[in-house]
Enzyme design. Structure first.
Site, short mmCIF file in Angstrom:
data_model
loop_
_atom_site.label_atom_id
_atom_site.label_comp_id
_atom_site.label_asym_id
_atom_site.label_seq_id
_atom_site.Cartn_x
_atom_site.Cartn_y
_atom_site.Cartn_z
N HIS B 37 -0.34 -0.95 -3.29
CA HIS B 37 -0.80 -0.97 -1.91
C HIS B 37 -2.27 -0.57 -1.79
O HIS B 37 -2.82 0.04 -2.70
CB HIS B 37 0.03 0.00 -1.08
CG HIS B 37 -0.09 1.41 -1.59
ND1 HIS B 37 0.64 1.87 -2.67
CD2 HIS B 37 -0.87 2.45 -1.20
CE1 HIS B 37 0.30 3.12 -2.92
NE2 HIS B 37 -0.61 3.50 -2.04
N HIS B 118 -8.91 0.37 -2.35
CA HIS B 118 -8.51 0.24 -3.75
C HIS B 118 -7.00 0.15 -3.88
O HIS B 118 -6.26 0.53 -2.97
CB HIS B 118 -9.01 1.45 -4.54
CG HIS B 118 -8.34 2.73 -4.16
ND1 HIS B 118 -8.69 3.46 -3.02
CD2 HIS B 118 -7.31 3.41 -4.71
CE1 HIS B 118 -7.92 4.53 -2.94
NE2 HIS B 118 -7.07 4.53 -3.95
#
Lengths: 172, 172
Positions: B37, B118
């Site tokens: 995620h 990220h």
């Protein structure tokens, strides 16, 4: 067009999930694939166009069923069919309706078994392990109640874990 | 009133998640807590009333941002702050806007660090392991593109795993 594996499930409240996980972490090798859940529709395949149609159907279905309560009082087992032990969700018309509607019309696949609402807490164990665990849990009684107001469409990754794709709120 | 831990994240497509998981399953001890995620808002606490207000806010935010594309070209590391290695999401105005709006107004908590989009693929390893892994991945180049059209609100269970509570679709 490539197809993904999809499934449809209800995630109960944190309280109920925590109870289920206290068993799952010990007795369920699928523990890390997905949080504790009530399956409404087992794994099926769909491509992008097919899932778009199914999303529309699910939108309709969710608007037709109002939020409802579930109750869990005991543990049961699918033995001898499979060695799955589960928190038995007491018979519930809303759950039955939801699941039925997801097996009609445009939805792929027919049911292999009749719908038994449950939250799995143990599976894929040996016959002996299953007997031990079910034997000791069979005597337990529970008093769990939960308000269900949504269900979710998920897809499966290559490592067999599931990711939620969309949330459908009931009665909207 | 009891509070739960909540978080807000984007789950990229199965393709991107499968790439991330090929590393996570080896290098990330949090691998089984949540699928791959992009975190938009780190863990925060809220009770029932607070989260209801936050849901309304998120509804608004999701309507204000259109679906957008992300790109991943390389791996990077937060070392020396933490030994976290991640798929670097190229700078992206929509991601920044989403995250910013989730740290304003009614939202609890301030940011500890500035927002760096990220997808974590390795964390909590020893200094030596981190150097090995980052050293070997640093040279890899990726060509991943993905269309982002939703984000999700999650809550955390006692065993630290995360369950999706709601899906918010962008630009609706």
């Amino acid at each position: 067009m490539s197809k993904l594996n999809y499934g449809i499930a209800i995630f109960p409240s944190k309280e109920v999930q925590d109870v289920a996980n206290s068993y799952r972490m010990r007795y369920d090798p699928h523990y890390s694939y997905i949080p504790p859940h009530i399956t409404l529709k087992e794994k099926f395949q769909a491509d992008k166009d097919e899932i778009a149609k199914i999303e529309e159907e699910l939108e309709k279905i969710s608007s037709q069923v109002k939020p409802f309560e579930i109750e869990i009082k005991k543990v049961s087992s699918f033995s001898p069919v499979t060695n799955t032990v589960y928190l038995k969700v007491e018979p519930n018309e809303s759950l039955q309706t939801l699941s039925d509607k997801m097996h009609e019309g445009n939805f792929p696949d027919q049911r292999e078994f009749s719908f038994v609402p449950h939250i799995t807490i143990s599976q894929d164990l040996s016959e002996d392990e299953h007997s031990d665990i079910f034997g000791s849990l069979q005597m337990s009684s529970f008093d769990l109640k939960d308000q269900i107001d949504r269900f979710q469409l998920l897809y499966q990754l290559e490592d067999k874990t599931w990711t939620v794709y969309e949330t459908f709120k009931l009665g909207r």
